[in-house]
Enzyme design. Structure first.
Site, mmCIF file in Angstrom:
data_model
loop_
_atom_site.group_PDB
_atom_site.id
_atom_site.type_symbol
_atom_site.label_atom_id
_atom_site.label_comp_id
_atom_site.label_asym_id
_atom_site.label_seq_id
_atom_site.Cartn_x
_atom_site.Cartn_y
_atom_site.Cartn_z
ATOM 1 C CB ALA A 279 -0.922 0.007 1.214
ATOM 2 C CB SER A 280 4.202 1.863 1.277
ATOM 3 O OG SER A 280 5.397 2.551 0.957
ATOM 4 C CB THR A 281 3.219 6.179 -2.474
ATOM 5 O OG1 THR A 281 3.615 6.832 -1.258
ATOM 6 C CG2 THR A 281 1.710 6.231 -2.593
#
Lengths: 204, 204
Positions: free
Chosen positions: A13-15
């Site tokens: 989920a981490s950009t």
């Protein structure tokens, strides 16, 4: 002689994990470092400090800035950048599959394909159909892998990996841990982490 | 022809602002950029999002990491690093004096001296005696400056500058704003901000 190993703790989920995942192989190769891919979930860590969603949603000014910064940083790496809806994506299934992939030749390819679908094309990676399609494109037995990913044993392994992340002081993603236990946080620290691992890793 | 101006928004209580303050002059010179020093306070911005102290205190794992990262990053720049007690320091008086210094030749020297006292020597910059001593070392009329810094007019100017920071979307320090309004956050983005200002600033 074996090469020093840098642990790459990433969250789907981490950009900024996306940026690191797309470049870490070539940078590690250039530095003479082996990468251990370690998927984990930030959700439980954020929840423990009272956050119910991404800090980029909780703090709108920071969130607006982050998306602009991602555009710039992705462009500098020649990568597409598109915000998936909703953000953050539920990354549980992808993380379970990535954990199954550990040590297999398709591990980095799968991880990068998930990130590209999510942040390059804005697709919904929480949808099993998306993950299945990615596995099929890699020529894998998607249905068997999805079944194995959802076994109690694999679910427990991911929980254990998340516990380990928290116990080792990880609070965000991406995080990098060198052979001598030095932690670096953020895509901006990948170069420092590789250099540290190259300088001290061989002593271990 | 005048050089493009990069706004450097800094907060005296901010650790990473220290790193930027100590290196920005030589990097700006090399890039052909002028720096506008803009002191402000993060306190009101943090308070508006429910934080009663630094996020590095609110989130201990992040705080422990930050101090380790500061040690490494300061060492890479050849700078000392010492945690002041308490952390964060109340930076109100120093910011008021820095605002008075705007445009005077002693501005960068004063700012760097405060940061060095605080994060290089671990001294208490909220103590007027510390600020007074710094001003005296710079050969300035310390008592007059401290008096002017505490006038209602100067207090109002600092409040206006803090309002401007928030209105322009600043949520952390250091932040850099280019002549065409592009914002960059964090010491890690100083190089990108200078390059952006050099590339586009001259068009304005």
């Amino acid at each position: 002689m074996s090469r020093p190993v840098l642990e790459f703790w990433y969250e789907f989920a981490s950009t900024y994990s996306y940026l690191s995942a797309m470049r870490i192989e070539r940078e590690a190769e250039a530095a003479g470092i082996e990468i251990a891919w370690r998927p984990f979930l930030l959700g439980p860590i954020f929840a423990a400090q009272g956050w119910t969603t991404s800090p980029f949603n909780l703090y709108p000014a920071k969130g607006r800035y982050m998306w602009r910064d991602m555009e710039r940083e992705a462009a500098a790496l020649g990568l597409p950048c598109r915000k998936p809806e909703p953000f953050p994506q539920n990354s549980l299934l992808a993380a379970r599959v990535a954990l199954l992939a550990a040590g297999h030749p398709w591990e980095p390819t799968f991880v990068k394909a998930v990130y590209r679908a999510e942040f390059g094309e804005g697709r919904d990676i929480s949808d099993p159909a998306t993950v299945r399609e990615i596995l099929l494109h890699l020529g894998l037995d998607a249905d068997r892998i999805l079944r194995e990913a959802q076994t109690d044993a694999n679910k427990a392994r991911l929980r254990a990996q998340c516990d380990e992340a928290r116990e080792r002081g990880i609070f965000g993603a991406p995080s990098f841990i060198t052979p001598d236990g030095e932690m670096f946080w953020g895509n901006d620290r990948l170069d420092r982490a590789l250099a540290w691992a190259a300088r001290r890793g061989s002593a271990g």
